[in-house]
Design an enzyme around this catalytic site. Structure first.
Site, PDB file in Angstrom:
ATOM      1  N   SER A  88       0.834  -1.206   0.000  1.00 43.49           N
ATOM      2  CA  SER A  88       0.000   0.000   0.000  1.00 43.49           C
ATOM      3  C   SER A  88       0.870   1.259   0.000  1.00 43.49           C
ATOM      4  O   SER A  88       1.552   1.548  -0.981  1.00 43.49           O
ATOM      5  CB  SER A  88      -0.954  -0.037   1.190  1.00 43.49           C
ATOM      6  OG  SER A  88      -1.876   1.020   1.154  1.00 43.49           O
ATOM      7  N   HIS A 198      -8.484   1.401   0.099  1.00 45.38           N
ATOM      8  CA  HIS A 198      -8.510   0.327  -0.908  1.00 45.38           C
ATOM      9  C   HIS A 198      -9.939  -0.174  -1.169  1.00 45.38           C
ATOM     10  O   HIS A 198     -10.173  -1.365  -1.315  1.00 45.38           O
ATOM     11  CB  HIS A 198      -7.569  -0.816  -0.515  1.00 45.38           C
ATOM     12  CG  HIS A 198      -6.151  -0.373  -0.394  1.00 45.38           C
ATOM     13  ND1 HIS A 198      -5.400   0.003  -1.492  1.00 45.38           N
ATOM     14  CD2 HIS A 198      -5.357  -0.196   0.690  1.00 45.38           C
ATOM     15  CE1 HIS A 198      -4.205   0.385  -1.082  1.00 45.38           C
ATOM     16  NE2 HIS A 198      -4.154   0.280   0.232  1.00 45.38           N
TER      17      HIS A 198
END
Length: 306
Positions: A88, A198
């Site tokens: 991420s 996300h």
């Protein structure tokens, strides 16, 4: 033996992370000062501030700065690196380390990402939860079952077998957690995060970040970087789309490590605070050699390969 560096993601941060490197390596202090000027942030002060370091607006640039500094020190010590991946937020340290962006530009991009994600979390509050011991298929089915047009929940982070993080509206995530427990999840727990990262709730932030990133020069990478959204090597022509897609789509970490192992990577070094990724790699690829460099004293563990 091919060596990869893995950059930690948000959630692993802790007060004073990286300061021991700065204290032990004078050259890094000069870099830190230049990075602080670029970001217009008092990095040293923020690293000492528990509130700031856990605020998305500051966590993201602070973590990327620390990961860049540790990476550059390892390179200066002669570490041979064949490839990168980042979890991420860590992917942005990877974009720098692999050579796609100069330090100044990746810092500006991550600073904007932090602002946009904080704004998105305020406009569309959400939640995330970790589901343990259920298969990916079962968790994905749970998400579909409880989702409605107004309250979505989706798979967000494929961490390892039996460990999947979901993300979405608070209502939908809670329903998914309850249903996961009914279906036999060993643990299903809400995470202490400020938004639905996300997930589709971050899509507008992704669009704005891509437009912003278009202002900065992209370079040909000198090392391979595996992308969060595909688990495959990232091409220069796909970088801007990755920056856009990554915010609102799943992180395929498990699949990334599996592909890297197939491509010949046998040694993984987690760079950045915490040891989350090291633990996940042990589950995904027990035969791999795994190292963690979050503190300056961890360097001694790399003596055999430096």
């Amino acid at each position: 033996m091919k060596t990869a560096i893995l950059f930690s993601g948000q959630g692993a941060q802790y007060v004073n992370m990286g300061l021991d490197f700065i204290e032990n390596v004078p050259e890094l202090k000069y870099k830190l000062e230049s990075y602080a000027a670029i970001l217009d942030l008092d990095i040293l002060s923020h690293l000492n501030d528990e509130t700031k370091i856990n605020d998305t607006r500051y966590t993201q640039p602070l973590m990327v700065v620390v990961e860049m500094l540790i990476h550059d020190y390892l390179v200066s010590q002669g570490l041979k690196i064949d490839g990168y991946a980042g979890f991420s937020l860590g992917e942005f340290a990877g974009l720098y380390a692999a050579g796609f962006y100069e330090a100044e530009n990746i810092l500006k991009i991550i600073n904007m990402r932090a602002k946009l994600m904080q704004e998105a979390s305020t406009l569309k509050p959400g939640a995330m939860a970790a589901i343990l011991s259920l298969s990916d298929d079962v968790v994905e089915a749970i998400c579909k079952e409880v989702s409605t047009p107004n309250d979505l929940v989706v798979a967000a982070n494929y961490n390892s077998d039996g460990q999947l993080v979901i993300s979405g509206s608070k209502k939908a995530v809670q329903l998914a957690v309850d249903l996961a427990k009914e279906k036999g999840a060993r643990r299903a727990m809400m995470l202490n995060v400020s938004g639905a990262f996300h997930s589709p709730y971050m899509k507008d932030a992704g669009s704005s970040l891509k437009l912003y990133a278009e202002n900065f020069k992209l370079h040909d990478a000198h090392k391979v970087l595996y992308a969060n959204t595909t688990a495959m090597p990232l091409k220069k022509e796909d970088v801007l789309n990755e920056i856009y897609e990554q915010i609102a789509n799943p992180v395929y970490f498990k699949q990334t490590i599996q592909h890297m192992v197939k491509d010949g990577f046998e040694r993984f070094i987690e760079v950045g605070p915490g040891q989350v990724l090291s633990g996940l790699v042990k589950k995904i690829s027990p035969e791999s050699k795994i190292y963690n460099v979050s503190k300056f004293e961890d360097i001694k563990n790399l003596e055999e390969i430096l």
